[in-house]
Design an enzyme around this catalytic site. Structure first.
Site, PDB file in Angstrom:
ATOM      1  N   LYS A 157      13.374  -7.420 -32.782  1.00 11.54           N
ATOM      2  CA  LYS A 157      13.540  -6.638 -34.016  1.00 11.54           C
ATOM      3  C   LYS A 157      13.157  -5.168 -33.878  1.00 11.54           C
ATOM      4  CE  LYS A 157      13.083 -10.739 -36.915  1.00 11.54           C
ATOM      5  NZ  LYS A 157      12.203 -11.527 -37.802  1.00 11.54           N
ATOM      6  N   SER A 188      12.309 -12.894 -32.218  1.00  9.12           N
ATOM      7  CA  SER A 188      11.997 -11.805 -33.159  1.00  9.12           C
ATOM      8  C   SER A 188      11.373 -10.581 -32.502  1.00  9.12           C
ATOM      9  CB  SER A 188      11.078 -12.315 -34.274  1.00  9.12           C
ATOM     10  OG  SER A 188      11.798 -13.131 -35.160  1.00  9.12           O
ATOM     11  N   VAL A 237       9.302 -16.298 -32.301  1.00 11.45           N
ATOM     12  CA  VAL A 237       9.115 -17.757 -32.343  1.00 11.45           C
ATOM     13  C   VAL A 237       9.428 -18.405 -31.002  1.00 11.45           C
ATOM     14  CG1 VAL A 237       9.492 -17.925 -34.818  1.00 11.45           C
ATOM     15  CG2 VAL A 237      11.451 -18.103 -33.253  1.00 11.45           C
TER      16      VAL A 237
END
Length: 602
Positions: free
Chosen positions: A60, A57, A252
């Site tokens: 992003k 992530s 994660v």
């Protein structure tokens, strides 16, 4: 300090790696790396900083950045909001009124951002994503095929999000294509060192501090960091902002990046995650670094200071133009009516506001003032407007304003001679600006009928005027008058003595080469002054170059005539030497005092 923080966090073995992606569950759980990269590209690191892991992530904000570059702020805002969601990162939900994802840092927003990437086809779109990440990292990054396969096999929830987005029209492409690109971007392999450089690139306004390649525009970098601040740590964003206080993003895979704009980037890798999906050690290490290094963006080390480095009057620090005794007396009496303000540092709003306030408070009482910008770095648009407004206001009140701005910090490309022009005069050094101030003070305060004499006769020269008529006539006969064109070099540094020069009209300047590669003015001499006496007296070469500032009329006694004077008229030679020594001492003393005050200009 990194070693200490690393040691303090290393023994915390709470949490566990993500297990919903099989490949992530298989990583060594106690790997731990910590990096701090400065905005100029130096990386401090400790621990497992070169172990590869997938970005997850943390991808992003970088895909969001590419989408902004492709579609623009408004184009992306039609599809993705920028509000904190207060929900887990993989929540299947949209804003109830607009049907948009809450922000680009949750999965629904990230999949939407992936759908907005431009390209010829699916492969080209992902290649642009990969190259974008590589520019931020400063090296070529690659995708981990095994992690991608694992995500693609198990990513049913993300596919559900993709179809939901397609059903409400937020994405208008094949949802499988957008979700697959999202899986691929999450599977790009990085190291803790790579993430530190990516964070440092964000800290450096989108320019990679190592490669100097621009990865993102300044305005879009500001947008990305803003969203990272409020949304980057999911539903733990509030706790993060209050305890760490840095724009950040977690993944994660166990990574975290944090950014202090303009200063540094931090990265941590430790796969054990807390209930929010953030690295346990990563959060603890960032919190401790923020505390020790005082990185919290709400931490103020001191109140905004004025940007004024120094201020002084022209009486306190005169120019290097040697004035007549009469003009020197006027400047001694009225020199406080002209003032120089030296500014320094970056001129942002707070510093510029205080500087403008301080200058304006005294400006109306002055005949002239100088604003010296040579030590100023960045000048914000608002600061430039404030200084332009200050100039215009002071001109309306009758105060002449000049800038010392050789690098055009205020974008004044011309120097105006019009006294009513708010742009004023622009000089390349403080000394000539100070001379300009002195001229204004003299014009306004010189007693009536005592205008500065720019031309004298030979027998009026101070060196001869105090002699008796007979002695003065004898000496005048030994001088020959010459006219020298403006800009002509009268003597080069190192030239042999060439005569005793008495200035009857015009100005000459003595110069010397500075350590900055420029030629600087040591002093300017005008009518009634002399030069060449030191080489004549000590029979040594000129120590400084002598150049005509204007057309100059001089009376010159040749070295041969000067040397023969001792035999022909010994008493006259003695009288001349006494006056030369006194004049040379006075000029040297005045020059030394001026240099002492102007040492910062060399």
């Amino acid at each position: 300090m990194l070693d200490e923080v690393y040691a303090a966090c290393r023994d915390d073995t709470s949490g566990a790696p993500a297990d919903y992606i099989p490949e992530l569950a298989a990583v060594p759980p106690d790997s731990f790396g910590l990096c701090l990269a400065t905005a100029d590209g130096l990386v401090y690191e400790v621990g497992a900083t070169e172990i590869g892991f997938t970005i997850q992530s943390i991808s992003k904000p970088f895909t969001y950045a590419l989408a902004l570059a492709d579609r623009g702020l408004d184009g992306v805002a039609e599809h993705i909001d920028v509000e904190p969601s207060g929900e887990p990162f993989n929540e299947i939900s949209l804003q109830p009124d607009s049907q948009r994802p809450s922000n680009p840092m949750i999965n629904s927003g990230a999949i939407t951002a992936a759908s907005l990437i431009a390209g010829r086809d699916t492969a080209d779109k992902f290649e642009r994503v990969r190259r974008c990440y590589s520019r931020f990292a400063g090296r070529d990054l690659r995708m981990d095929e095994s992690v991608y396969d694992s995500e693609a096999r198990t990513g049913y929830r993300n596919r559900a999000i993709g179809y939901m987005l397609r059903s409400v029209g937020i994405i208008d492409v094949d949802p499988d294509d957008a979700v697959d690109r999202y899986f691929r971007q999450c599977s790009i392999e990085v190291t803790c060192h790579d993430l530190a450089m990516m964070a440092a690139t964000l800290a450096d306004n989108g320019v990679n501090p190592r490669t100097r390649e621009r990865a993102l525009s300044t305005s879009l970098t500001e947008r990305v960091l803003s969203v990272m601040t409020t949304c980057g740590m999911y539903n733990a964003a509030g706790d993060w902002v209050t305890t760490v206080g840095l724009p950040a993003k977690s993944g994660v895979g166990g990574g975290i990046i944090a950014v202090l704009p303009g200063q540094l980037g931090i990265s941590v890798y430790s796969p054990r995650l807390d209930a929010h999906g953030n690295s346990v050690r990563g959060v603890a290490a960032c919190r401790e670094l923020s505390r020790r290094l005082e990185l919290h963006f709400c931490h103020v080390t001191r109140s905004a200071r004025t940007a004024i480095r120094a201020e002084y009057t022209v009486a306190q620090m005169p120019s290097r133009l040697r004035r007549s005794p009469e003009d020197s007396a006027v400047l001694a009496e009225h020199g406080e009516r002209a003032r120089v303000y030296e500014l320094h540092g970056d001129l942002l709003f707070a510093g510029a506001e205080r500087a403008v306030r301080a200058i304006e408070g005294n400006g109306a009482e002055l005949d002239a003032l100088v604003i010296d910008l040579r030590r100023v770095g960045e000048v914000s648009t608002v600061a430039r407007d404030m200084l332009d407004g200050l100039q215009a206001e002071l001109v309306r009140k009758g105060t002449r304003v000049a800038l010392v701005d050789p690098d055009a910090r205020l974008e004044h490309e011309v120097s105006s001679l019009d006294p009513n022009d708010p742009r004023g005069r622009v000089f390349i050094d403080r000394d000539t600006a100070t001379e300009w101030c002195e001229d204004i003070v003299l014009d306004r305060h010189r007693p009536p009928g005592t205008d500065a004499r720019t031309s004298i006769t030979l027998d009026e020269h101070p060196l001869l005027a105090s002699l008796g008529p007979e002695e003065r006539d004898l000496l005048c006969a030994d001088f020959q008058q010459r006219t020298i064109a403006r800009g002509e070099v009268i003597a080069e540094r190192g030239d042999p003595r060439s005569g005793l020069y008495l200035i009857l009209d015009g100005r000459v300047r003595m110069t010397f080469p500075g350590t900055d590669g420029r030629v600087h003015r040591l002093v300017t001499l005008s009518a009634g002054m002399s030069f060449g006496e030191i080489p004549m007296l000590i029979r040594e070469p000129f120590m400084n170059a002598i150049i005509a500032d204007t057309q100059v009329r001089v009376a010159v006694m040749s070295p041969a005539m000067f040397d023969s004077l001792a035999q022909a008229h010994p008493r006259l030679k003695l009288a001349l030497l006494e006056r030369l020594a006194a004049g040379a001492y006075a000029q040297m003393d005045a020059t030394v005092r001026t240099i002492s005050g102007n040492v910062g200009n060399y």
